[in-house]
Design an enzyme around this catalytic site. Structure first.
Site, PDB file in Angstrom:
ATOM      1  N   ASP A  65      15.211   2.997   5.069  1.00  0.00           N
ATOM      2  CA  ASP A  65      13.519   2.092   4.675  1.00  0.00           C
ATOM      3  C   ASP A  65      14.778   0.967   3.512  1.00  0.00           C
ATOM      4  O   ASP A  65      14.016  -0.124   3.411  1.00  0.00           O
ATOM      5  CB  ASP A  65      13.144   3.099   3.638  1.00  0.00           C
ATOM      6  CG  ASP A  65      11.565   3.610   4.544  1.00  0.00           C
ATOM      7  OD1 ASP A  65      11.594   2.895   6.336  1.00  0.00           O
ATOM      8  OD2 ASP A  65      10.676   3.962   4.206  1.00  0.00           O
TER       9      ASP A  65
ATOM     10  N   ALA B  92       1.466   4.154   3.248  1.00  0.00           N
ATOM     11  CA  ALA B  92       0.766   3.363   5.405  1.00  0.00           C
ATOM     12  C   ALA B  92       1.901   3.317   5.293  1.00  0.00           C
ATOM     13  O   ALA B  92       1.602   2.349   6.184  1.00  0.00           O
ATOM     14  CB  ALA B  92       0.406   2.276   3.833  1.00  0.00           C
ATOM     15  N   GLY B  93       2.804   3.933   4.917  1.00  0.00           N
ATOM     16  CA  GLY B  93       3.954   3.407   6.682  1.00  0.00           C
ATOM     17  C   GLY B  93       5.280   1.987   6.358  1.00  0.00           C
ATOM     18  O   GLY B  93       5.625   1.519   6.995  1.00  0.00           O
ATOM     19  N   LEU B  94       4.793   1.233   5.138  1.00  0.00           N
ATOM     20  CA  LEU B  94       5.519   0.258   4.824  1.00  0.00           C
ATOM     21  C   LEU B  94       6.359   0.164   3.612  1.00  0.00           C
ATOM     22  O   LEU B  94       6.925  -0.794   3.173  1.00  0.00           O
ATOM     23  CB  LEU B  94       3.897  -1.231   4.118  1.00  0.00           C
ATOM     24  CG  LEU B  94       2.740  -1.047   4.832  1.00  0.00           C
ATOM     25  CD1 LEU B  94       2.080  -2.103   4.510  1.00  0.00           C
ATOM     26  CD2 LEU B  94       3.404  -1.425   6.903  1.00  0.00           C
TER      27      LEU B  94
ATOM     28  N   PRO C 199       0.757  -1.232   0.173  1.00  0.00           N
ATOM     29  CA  PRO C 199       0.039  -0.178   0.173  1.00  0.00           C
ATOM     30  C   PRO C 199       1.035   1.052   0.193  1.00  0.00           C
ATOM     31  O   PRO C 199       1.990   1.266   0.642  1.00  0.00           O
ATOM     32  CB  PRO C 199      -0.798  -0.049   1.499  1.00  0.00           C
ATOM     33  CG  PRO C 199      -0.462  -1.103   1.871  1.00  0.00           C
ATOM     34  CD  PRO C 199       0.586  -2.034   0.840  1.00  0.00           C
TER      35      PRO C 199
ATOM     36  N   SER D  82       8.306   3.706  -1.348  1.00  0.00           N
ATOM     37  CA  SER D  82       8.128   3.570  -2.305  1.00  0.00           C
ATOM     38  C   SER D  82       9.723   3.645  -3.050  1.00  0.00           C
ATOM     39  O   SER D  82      10.045   3.597  -3.084  1.00  0.00           O
ATOM     40  CB  SER D  82       8.773   5.301  -1.844  1.00  0.00           C
ATOM     41  OG  SER D  82       9.536   5.626  -1.003  1.00  0.00           O
ATOM     42  N   ALA D  83      10.399   3.038  -1.769  1.00  0.00           N
ATOM     43  CA  ALA D  83      11.433   2.213  -1.399  1.00  0.00           C
ATOM     44  C   ALA D  83      11.985   1.107  -1.670  1.00  0.00           C
ATOM     45  O   ALA D  83      12.912   0.831  -2.413  1.00  0.00           O
ATOM     46  CB  ALA D  83      12.269   2.197   0.060  1.00  0.00           C
ATOM     47  N   ALA D  84      11.219   0.566  -1.698  1.00  0.00           N
ATOM     48  CA  ALA D  84      10.612  -1.054  -2.653  1.00  0.00           C
ATOM     49  C   ALA D  84      10.933  -0.859  -3.922  1.00  0.00           C
ATOM     50  O   ALA D  84      11.530  -1.419  -4.726  1.00  0.00           O
ATOM     51  CB  ALA D  84       9.560  -1.895  -1.932  1.00  0.00           C
TER      52      ALA D  84
HETATM   53  O1  PMV Z   1       6.434   6.318   7.207  1.00  0.00           O
HETATM   54  P1  PMV Z   1       7.623   5.689   5.764  1.00  0.00           P
HETATM   55  O2  PMV Z   1       7.522   3.909   5.983  1.00  0.00           O
HETATM   56  O3  PMV Z   1       8.360   5.647   5.409  1.00  0.00           O
HETATM   57  O4  PMV Z   1       8.754   5.225   7.696  1.00  0.00           O
HETATM   58  C1  PMV Z   1       9.173   6.638   7.957  1.00  0.00           C
HETATM   59  C2  PMV Z   1      10.419   6.542   8.925  1.00  0.00           C
HETATM   60  C3  PMV Z   1      10.684   8.143   9.530  1.00  0.00           C
HETATM   61  O5  PMV Z   1      11.148   7.213  10.303  1.00  0.00           O
HETATM   62  C4  PMV Z   1       9.179   8.781   9.805  1.00  0.00           C
HETATM   63  C5  PMV Z   1      11.011   8.896   8.740  1.00  0.00           C
HETATM   64  C6  PMV Z   1      12.522   8.373   7.741  1.00  0.00           C
HETATM   65  O6  PMV Z   1      13.203   8.783   6.932  1.00  0.00           O
HETATM   66  O7  PMV Z   1      13.722   6.896   8.802  1.00  0.00           O
END
Ligand code: PMV
Length: 318
Positions: free
Chosen positions: A151, A103-105, A100, A108-110
């Site tokens: 990430d 959503a914090g998963l 998703p 974009s890095a993947a």
């Molecule tokens: O929301 P995500 O999955 O991109 O995680 C970000 C993690 C943070 O610590 C909030 C930001 C970062 O660059 O580490």
């Protein structure tokens, strides 16, 4: 030429998000249950390179030349092209993803890692893991401003990691598997915005925010010891403490808190928001005999989707 296929998993952060941006440690694990898959073929008959997007949100074919300069698909492809001299060959790239977005998963890095691995293989370039990781970070910087780099690192390495900015990455050996349930609030937020809000909070109220960041750093270090010694009760307890500290940082939300409370009421070892916060997913550490009860509870507390997965002990072995 056979098709090149490359994949990259999602990720979740068990400890230390936000604090990691300010030089504290964080711990992240790959989530294999969701992934980006990239398939690349040479174009034999056509006259242009094509990107075919095939995921649950989009289904379309776009000429590569039409992608904007900072497009998250274009950037990692051009990063690799710039490594070779001369004109790159025409290609057809199909991208499908079950991660998703926003959503914090780690979607974009993947995407950046899977494209970097796939295109380098397509061009016959051997890249070290470090190089794949640093190229993926370049894409992340364009998408997110000033990411910590956690990430792309956990996704490129594909193992549980202890991450501290500007330090060598430590792979964590976990003696027993971790059962996780990730619960979706259904709300989407941009990490870049939440990171900016935390920076503003730190700038205006340093005496409140600095101790919270330090507390999160200590929780993460204790979490590392608990993970390595296989003390899952302690891991869970520390995750919940981490959630409380993130609440103090004002990056939680009523939806995230409701899901965390529901998981704990139904017997989770620990639960917290994961990633940028203010929405997206939360993560729950569970014993195997409580998975069903916690899942049912999360659904009735409003979770729009659940991802049940386990981090196998063998994954962390080098
Ligand atoms: O929301 P995500 O999955 O991109 O995680 C970000 C993690 C943070 O610590 C909030 C930001 C970062 O660059 O580490």
């Amino acid at each position: 030429m056979p098709a090149i296929i490359s994949k990259a998993p999602g990720k979740t952060i068990l400890f230390g998000e936000h604090a990691v941006v300010y030089g504290c440690p964080a711990i992240a694990v790959p989530i294999e249950a969701v992934q980006v898959k990239v398939t690349i073929l040479p174009v034999i008959k056509g006259s242009q390179s094509i990107i075919k997007i095939r995921n649950f949100q989009r289904f379309e074919d776009i000429p590569f030349a039409d992608l904007e300069k900072n497009n998250p698909i274009r950037v990692p492809i051009e990063n690799i092209f710039s490594q070779i001299g001369g004109k790159p060959p025409l290609f057809e790239m199909t991208i499908s993803s079950t991660i998703p977005i926003a959503a914090g998963l780690g979607s974009s890095a993947a995407l950046a890692v899977a494209i970097t691995k796939g295109v380098s293989q397509f061009l016959g370039i051997q890249l070290s893991l470090d190089k794949i990781n640093s190229l993926a970070l370049q894409s992340e910087i364009i998408q997110h401003g000033s990411p910590s780099g956690i990430d792309n690192s956990v996704i490129a390495i594909g193992k549980p990691i202890y991450f501290l900015k500007n330090s060598p990455i430590v792979i964590i050996e976990i003696p027993n598997s971790l059962n996780l349930i990730l619960g979706d609030t259904g709300k989407r937020t941009l990490t870049r915005n939440v990171v900016q809000e935390v920076r503003h909070f730190l700038d205006t109220e340093p005496t409140i925010v600095q101790p919270i960041l330090e507390k999160i750093g200590k929780i993460t270090d204790n979490g590392l010891n608990a993970l390595r010694s296989g003390n899952l009760e302690e891991v869970g307890e520390l995750m919940t403490q981490n959630h409380k500290a993130l609440k103090e940082l004002k990056v939680s939300s009523p939806d995230l808190d409701r899901l965390v409370d529901s998981a704990m009421k139904n017997g989770a070892l620990g639960a917290k928001l994961c990633g940028g916060g203010k929405g997206g997913y939360m993560v729950t550490l569970c014993e195997s005999n409580t998975l069903e009860k916690i899942s049912v509870g999360l659904k009735s507390a409003g979770a729009e989707n659940l991802i049940q997965t386990s981090i196998n002990a063998s994954l962390s072995k080098e």
